[in-house]
Design a protein around this motif. Structure first.
Motif, PDB file in Angstrom:
ATOM      1  N   THR A   1       0.882  -1.278  -0.143  1.00 39.50           N
ATOM      2  CA  THR A   1       0.125  -0.053   0.112  1.00 39.50           C
ATOM      3  C   THR A   1       1.043   1.243  -0.073  1.00 39.50           C
ATOM      4  OG1 THR A   1      -0.273   0.070   2.388  1.00 39.50           O
ATOM      5  CG2 THR A   1      -1.958  -1.122   1.018  1.00 39.50           C
ATOM      6  N   GLU A   2       2.150   0.931   0.485  1.00 40.20           N
ATOM      7  CA  GLU A   2       3.079   2.312   0.522  1.00 40.20           C
ATOM      8  C   GLU A   2       3.441   2.500  -1.026  1.00 40.20           C
ATOM      9  OE1 GLU A   2       6.860   3.917   2.521  1.00 40.20           O
ATOM     10  OE2 GLU A   2       4.907   3.864   3.378  1.00 40.20           O
ATOM     11  N   ASP A   3       3.716   1.673  -1.691  1.00 41.73           N
ATOM     12  CA  ASP A   3       4.187   1.827  -3.102  1.00 41.73           C
ATOM     13  C   ASP A   3       2.973   2.440  -3.864  1.00 41.73           C
ATOM     14  OD1 ASP A   3       6.495   0.774  -2.598  1.00 41.73           O
ATOM     15  OD2 ASP A   3       6.003  -1.104  -3.572  1.00 41.73           O
ATOM     16  N   ILE A   4       1.693   1.986  -3.557  1.00 36.11           N
ATOM     17  CA  ILE A   4       0.372   2.501  -4.212  1.00 36.11           C
ATOM     18  C   ILE A   4       0.224   3.837  -3.994  1.00 36.11           C
ATOM     19  CG2 ILE A   4      -2.208   2.319  -4.388  1.00 36.11           C
ATOM     20  CD1 ILE A   4      -1.796  -0.667  -3.771  1.00 36.11           C
TER      21      ILE A   4
ATOM     22  N   ILE B   1      -3.976   4.140   6.575  1.00 35.00           N
ATOM     23  CA  ILE B   1      -2.657   4.715   6.344  1.00 35.00           C
ATOM     24  C   ILE B   1      -1.936   3.412   5.582  1.00 35.00           C
ATOM     25  CG2 ILE B   1      -0.756   5.757   7.191  1.00 35.00           C
ATOM     26  CD1 ILE B   1      -2.208   6.326   9.774  1.00 35.00           C
ATOM     27  N   PRO B   2      -1.424   4.102   4.259  1.00 30.40           N
ATOM     28  CA  PRO B   2      -0.572   3.218   3.582  1.00 30.40           C
ATOM     29  C   PRO B   2       0.672   2.937   4.251  1.00 30.40           C
ATOM     30  CG  PRO B   2      -1.541   4.994   2.127  1.00 30.40           C
ATOM     31  CD  PRO B   2      -2.058   5.173   3.681  1.00 30.40           C
ATOM     32  N   ASN B   3       1.296   1.617   4.083  1.00 34.05           N
ATOM     33  CA  ASN B   3       2.360   1.298   4.976  1.00 34.05           C
ATOM     34  C   ASN B   3       3.180  -0.017   4.147  1.00 34.05           C
ATOM     35  OD1 ASN B   3       3.876  -0.739   6.653  1.00 34.05           O
ATOM     36  ND2 ASN B   3       2.617  -0.011   8.419  1.00 34.05           N
ATOM     37  N   LYS B   4       4.261   0.316   4.107  1.00 30.52           N
ATOM     38  CA  LYS B   4       5.147  -0.755   3.327  1.00 30.52           C
ATOM     39  C   LYS B   4       5.051  -2.176   3.614  1.00 30.52           C
ATOM     40  CE  LYS B   4       9.701  -0.100   5.936  1.00 30.52           C
ATOM     41  NZ  LYS B   4      10.977   0.486   5.991  1.00 30.52           N
ATOM     42  N   LYS B   5       4.485  -2.422   4.897  1.00 32.85           N
ATOM     43  CA  LYS B   5       4.536  -3.921   5.447  1.00 32.85           C
ATOM     44  C   LYS B   5       2.914  -4.189   5.175  1.00 32.85           C
ATOM     45  CE  LYS B   5       7.566  -3.521   9.026  1.00 32.85           C
ATOM     46  NZ  LYS B   5       7.903  -3.393  10.682  1.00 32.85           N
TER      47      LYS B   5
ATOM     48  N   TYR C   1      -2.613  16.590   6.302  1.00 35.34           N
ATOM     49  CA  TYR C   1      -3.922  17.312   6.978  1.00 35.34           C
ATOM     50  C   TYR C   1      -4.011  16.567   8.114  1.00 35.34           C
ATOM     51  CZ  TYR C   1      -8.827  18.228   7.323  1.00 35.34           C
ATOM     52  OH  TYR C   1      -9.969  18.449   7.901  1.00 35.34           O
ATOM     53  N   LYS C   2      -3.934  17.677   9.337  1.00 34.14           N
ATOM     54  CA  LYS C   2      -4.186  17.203  10.703  1.00 34.14           C
ATOM     55  C   LYS C   2      -3.028  16.016  10.899  1.00 34.14           C
ATOM     56  CE  LYS C   2      -8.887  18.475  11.567  1.00 34.14           C
ATOM     57  NZ  LYS C   2     -10.335  18.259  11.776  1.00 34.14           N
ATOM     58  N   ASN C   3      -1.734  16.212  10.484  1.00 32.06           N
ATOM     59  CA  ASN C   3      -0.747  15.258  10.427  1.00 32.06           C
ATOM     60  C   ASN C   3      -0.791  13.760   9.770  1.00 32.06           C
ATOM     61  OD1 ASN C   3       0.792  17.235  12.112  1.00 32.06           O
ATOM     62  ND2 ASN C   3      -0.300  16.700  14.071  1.00 32.06           N
ATOM     63  N   PHE C   4      -1.854  13.733   8.731  1.00 35.06           N
ATOM     64  CA  PHE C   4      -1.937  12.554   8.316  1.00 35.06           C
ATOM     65  C   PHE C   4      -0.579  12.362   7.380  1.00 35.06           C
ATOM     66  CE2 PHE C   4      -3.515   9.641   4.689  1.00 35.06           C
ATOM     67  CZ  PHE C   4      -3.828   8.753   5.523  1.00 35.06           C
ATOM     68  N   PRO C   5      -0.094  11.128   7.400  1.00 31.28           N
ATOM     69  CA  PRO C   5       1.395  11.113   6.954  1.00 31.28           C
ATOM     70  C   PRO C   5       1.152  10.628   5.356  1.00 31.28           C
ATOM     71  CG  PRO C   5       0.686   9.136   8.194  1.00 31.28           C
ATOM     72  CD  PRO C   5      -0.431   9.997   8.400  1.00 31.28           C
ATOM     73  N   LYS C   6       0.307  10.252   4.798  1.00 33.03           N
ATOM     74  CA  LYS C   6       0.515   9.945   3.527  1.00 33.03           C
ATOM     75  C   LYS C   6      -0.376  10.548   2.461  1.00 33.03           C
ATOM     76  CE  LYS C   6       3.050   6.395   4.690  1.00 33.03           C
ATOM     77  NZ  LYS C   6       4.716   6.603   4.036  1.00 33.03           N
ATOM     78  N   SER C   7      -0.296  10.373   1.217  1.00 29.97           N
ATOM     79  CA  SER C   7      -0.966  11.199   0.044  1.00 29.97           C
ATOM     80  C   SER C   7      -2.411  10.711  -0.024  1.00 29.97           C
ATOM     81  CB  SER C   7      -0.183  11.314  -1.050  1.00 29.97           C
ATOM     82  OG  SER C   7       0.905  11.759  -1.078  1.00 29.97           O
ATOM     83  N   ILE C   8      -2.486   9.591   0.204  1.00 29.93           N
ATOM     84  CA  ILE C   8      -4.165   9.134  -0.084  1.00 29.93           C
ATOM     85  C   ILE C   8      -4.348   8.004   1.223  1.00 29.93           C
ATOM     86  CG2 ILE C   8      -3.846   9.064  -2.529  1.00 29.93           C
ATOM     87  CD1 ILE C   8      -3.312   5.908  -2.522  1.00 29.93           C
ATOM     88  N   CYS C   9      -5.647   7.730   1.298  1.00 30.25           N
ATOM     89  CA  CYS C   9      -6.296   6.742   2.174  1.00 30.25           C
ATOM     90  C   CYS C   9      -6.455   5.603   1.577  1.00 30.25           C
ATOM     91  CB  CYS C   9      -7.358   7.187   2.909  1.00 30.25           C
ATOM     92  SG  CYS C   9      -7.102   8.803   3.684  1.00 30.25           S
ATOM     93  N   ILE C  10      -6.061   4.303   1.849  1.00 25.68           N
ATOM     94  CA  ILE C  10      -6.389   3.124   1.528  1.00 25.68           C
ATOM     95  C   ILE C  10      -6.888   2.315   2.602  1.00 25.68           C
ATOM     96  CG2 ILE C  10      -5.608   0.966   0.537  1.00 25.68           C
ATOM     97  CD1 ILE C  10      -2.931   2.521  -0.758  1.00 25.68           C
TER      98      ILE C  10
END
Length: 263
Positions: free
Chosen positions: A38-41, A81-85, A62-71
């Motif tokens: 999901t991190e790659d996406i 939250i997207p995550n490489k694991k 946005y309000k400290n959300f760490p990624k560009s999209i929600c998955i």
């Protein structure tokens, strides 16, 4: 009320932003496959939004959300939250939620994707979520009560023996991510707001396989169903017109027109 109505310039800018948001969801589909991270996406979407479209991912920071999209996968209702694991698995149902800023105007949309071979039961959940959104669009027009949207969604979803999440709602959108009015996805008889030509808001029903109850995880973002049942969501940014509505974030292959004339 006047300051929530968009003028022609606002609308044109939001069409540009909405087209980009739609393009992201169209572009990412081939990457939704088993074993994809999901991190790659997220990184693919970030590159596409910032480099190809010269826009800004609204979620990032946005309000400290760490990624560009929600998955959001399976029992995750929203804000995953997207995550490489975190890897996609065959049979997963996945919501990707994209919000974009272009020329200082926000738009917001999400849709479900199937990973590999998905069961009929899980496909049905997604189909009902999408249909509930589409049905609600057919009630939108100038001078109609805004609570009709939630009434149509709730009646349809519950008739199909699924449930509607009540903790989260659609929202006005424009130069800000979240504006007035709130768009409930269930019927509230005390909501007296009337739709007006020039309003732009999101409709984003979250439909659960089992009970409607949800809880937020320790990361402060990821929302899951309380009972472990699956959840599905579709979202569009919508412009109210004199005779109906326009889907600002309309995508290719949608089984509904971009512009609806509602009698």
């Amino acid at each position: 009320m006047k300051n929530i109505l968009k003028n022609e310039y606002d609308i044109q800018q939001m069409r540009i932003s909405g087209k980009i948001t739609a393009n992201v969801l169209e572009m990412i589909e081939p990457y939704i496959v088993p074993n994809a991270s999901t991190e790659d996406i997220d990184k693919i979407c970030y590159y596409y939004i910032t480099q190809v479209k010269q826009a800004i991912p609204a979620c990032l920071g946005y309000k400290n959300f760490p990624k560009s999209i929600c998955i959001s996968i399976n029992d995750v209702v929203c804000h995953g939250i997207p995550n490489k694991k975190l890897l996609l698995k065959n049979g997963d149902i996945v919501n990707i939620d994209v919000s974009v800023i272009k020329n200082n105007y926000y738009t917001d949309a999400s849709k479900m994707f199937f990973v590999g071979s998905v069961s009929k039961k899980n496909k049905l959940l997604c189909k009902i979520a999408k249909k509930s959104l589409y049905l609600s669009l057919k009630c939108i027009k100038n001078k109609k009560k805004i609570n009709t949207i939630g009434k149509i969604i709730q009646q349809y979803v519950e008739k199909k023996n699924f449930s509607v999440v009540k903790e989260y709602c659609g929202h006005g959108i424009g130069k800000n991510f979240h504006e007035f009015p709130h768009i409930l996805h269930f019927y509230n008889q005390n909501d007296y707001i009337i739709m007006q030509t020039g309003m732009i808001f999101t409709i984003e029903p979250m439909v659960n396989e089992k009970a409607p109850f949800v809880h937020c995880m320790e990361d402060g973002w990821t929302v899951k169903t309380k009972d472990g049942g699956l959840s599905a969501q579709y979202e569009h940014t919508i412009l109210v017109t004199k005779h109906g509505c326009e889907i600002i974030t309309h995508q290719k292959n949608e089984k509904i027109p971009k512009i609806l004339f509602n009698t």
